[in-house]
Scaffold this motif. Sequence first.
Motif, PDB file in Angstrom:
ATOM      1  N   SER A 390      89.268   4.117  60.863  1.00 54.17           N
ATOM      2  CA  SER A 390      88.212   4.812  61.607  1.00 54.17           C
ATOM      3  C   SER A 390      87.421   5.732  60.689  1.00 54.17           C
ATOM      4  N   ASN A 392      86.879   5.318  57.486  1.00 56.54           N
ATOM      5  CA  ASN A 392      86.007   4.519  56.628  1.00 56.54           C
ATOM      6  C   ASN A 392      84.722   4.112  57.348  1.00 56.54           C
ATOM      7  N   VAL A 393      84.850   3.758  58.631  1.00 58.63           N
ATOM      8  CA  VAL A 393      83.656   3.411  59.407  1.00 58.63           C
ATOM      9  C   VAL A 393      82.781   4.636  59.590  1.00 58.63           C
ATOM     10  N   ASN A 396      81.010   5.493  56.271  1.00 60.99           N
ATOM     11  CA  ASN A 396      80.031   4.505  55.814  1.00 60.99           C
ATOM     12  C   ASN A 396      78.948   4.194  56.832  1.00 60.99           C
ATOM     13  N   GLU A 397      79.286   4.279  58.119  1.00 60.16           N
ATOM     14  CA  GLU A 397      78.353   3.868  59.169  1.00 60.16           C
ATOM     15  C   GLU A 397      77.943   5.011  60.096  1.00 60.16           C
ATOM     16  N   ILE A 401      84.524   5.630  65.603  1.00 57.18           N
ATOM     17  CA  ILE A 401      85.049   4.429  66.240  1.00 57.18           C
ATOM     18  C   ILE A 401      86.499   4.574  66.692  1.00 57.18           C
ATOM     19  N   VAL A 453      84.633  -5.356  64.435  1.00 51.06           N
ATOM     20  CA  VAL A 453      84.043  -4.280  63.628  1.00 51.06           C
ATOM     21  C   VAL A 453      83.889  -4.716  62.180  1.00 51.06           C
ATOM     22  N   VAL A 459      77.619  -1.238  61.972  1.00 49.50           N
ATOM     23  CA  VAL A 459      78.332  -0.804  63.169  1.00 49.50           C
ATOM     24  C   VAL A 459      77.469   0.200  63.928  1.00 49.50           C
TER      25      VAL A 459
END
Length: 590
Positions: A390, A392-393, A396-397, A401, A453, A459
């Motif tokens: 979560s 990392n998302v 990066n995004e 999440i 994902v 995302v």
Amino acid sequence: MASMWASSSPFLFCSSSLSRRNIVTYNKRSSSPRSKLADVTSMETTIRRSANYSPSLWSYDYVQSLSNKYTGETYIARSRTLKEVVRVMIRNEIGEISPLSILNLVDDLQRLGVSYYFVNEISNVLENVYNNYYKNHEDWIKMDLNLKSLGFRLLRQHGYHIPQEIFKDVIDENGNVKGHFYEDVVGMLNLYEASYHSVEDESILDDARIFTEKYLKEIIEKMSDKNMLSLISHALAFPLHWIPPRVESMWFIELYETRLIGMNPEVLEFAKLDYNMVQAVHQEDLKYVSSWWKETRWEKFGFARDRIVENFMWSVAENYLPHFQGRGDLTKVNAMITTIDDVYDVYGTLQELEQFTNVMNSWDANAIKELPHYMQICFLAFSNAINEMSYNVLANESVFILPYFQKAWQDLSHSYIIEARWFSSGYTPTFEEFVNNAYMSIGIMPIIKHAYVLSLTSVSEDALKRIGRAENMMRSASLIVRLTNDMGTSSDELERGDVPKSIQCYMHESGATEVEAREYIKKLIMETWKKMNKERQAIVSEFPREFLDCVTNLARMGHFMYTDGDKHGKPDMFKPYALSLFVNPIKVEP
């Protein structure tokens, strides 16, 4: 088996029905084993089941030693050259008068595992073939059986709606293939393969599948062509639509090499080189997850299966493409499901499992102080991995999440505790009750949620909401794995004292024999495939192709892992595949 990897069921605690050989007794104040006889009458003990799982065949040191020479510049340069040769070959085939040669080339490239290099070219080819030969009904009459069948299969696979009526002149009023087609063995084989792309209420394709299966079983005894004999035997064991692509490539490369007509040496060399180069990527991915597995220390849980290589296979089946960066995370998800499933199925008492489920629902690390030590280790390692994914998302995004992932795991633990309560009370659910819970407890849903994902190029909140549009397809894939799992493992699980599975629930409710119940489950698997085929067609434009393939491939893995036994639970059964897929490269001779 509560989950796709489970091999025993909703858990364990004191029960007179448990086999003595599967019982290990522990003192509540100590983690060390004690004498079984000394503790039988003691109120201070908890009696826990043991599934007596076989140890892993793959040590950490062995996995870390894997290497592959097909990473050097010489091989990379040769692969680039051959790739362009094949690209030109595809473009040249477009000019052919008959579409059969180009469709055969597309089919070969897909089965050899290299079609991902030519996505745009193949898309253009199929669009051209569809518009010129399959779009208008009047063109069907001019086609022979082989062209109809091969084109139908490939076009449906790529999202084109080709109606079953293309075969209306092939099947008579009694559901039999008309006699003048019997000499076209290749056409009959392709009709058999095409029939597996049917959707609900397509009686022509149902008749075609039943008839061609019988035809192929009869003709195989008279077949002298070894290549065709292998193709037919393989198709009867694993219809092409039901086999993971990487497993098919491993098999088909060897067969393609022995083909007397239509084998192209440059295509063969390219396929072999690419197989080995992709294997090198997979080896590095496997080393990474092997290190992670060792660091979690879950391999030291004596009650749980140590199956990191087998769990990696699920990730490779989901997406084997070398550019895919998510195999490591997906393998973590697979491995965590295996271990948590064994907590629920094999080791935890009902009271402990209720507590563990509550902690999963709250996702509160502070709450684990009430859990036994092994559950504390399990939850912290698990939650750390999900939190890291979560993070990392988010980094990066810029999308938070974690609640999306949490819900997937909470739904899974809820299905586990339902089965644990059934087992505790000795309750046999109705077939409908079992299926409505077991499609979740098989463990496929969390995998798909994570895979979705990982398949997104970007995302977003909207993308996360869109996953609901694929719910029916995901449920169908999960149910297929559940049912294929039951077909291959339920006998072993019942011997261990497991909760009834789909076969036993159907027998209990209907009074059917085991043979009759298994036949019913086989038909249900077929009907579920039809639903999934239809659901995929309905959403094909809304999701990344790699995600839709991932969901389909998970259903295929159910057939691969559980046909004729339990390749996930019994290491010796999976060993030959592991060696071919992850260890031994194919010999390449330019």
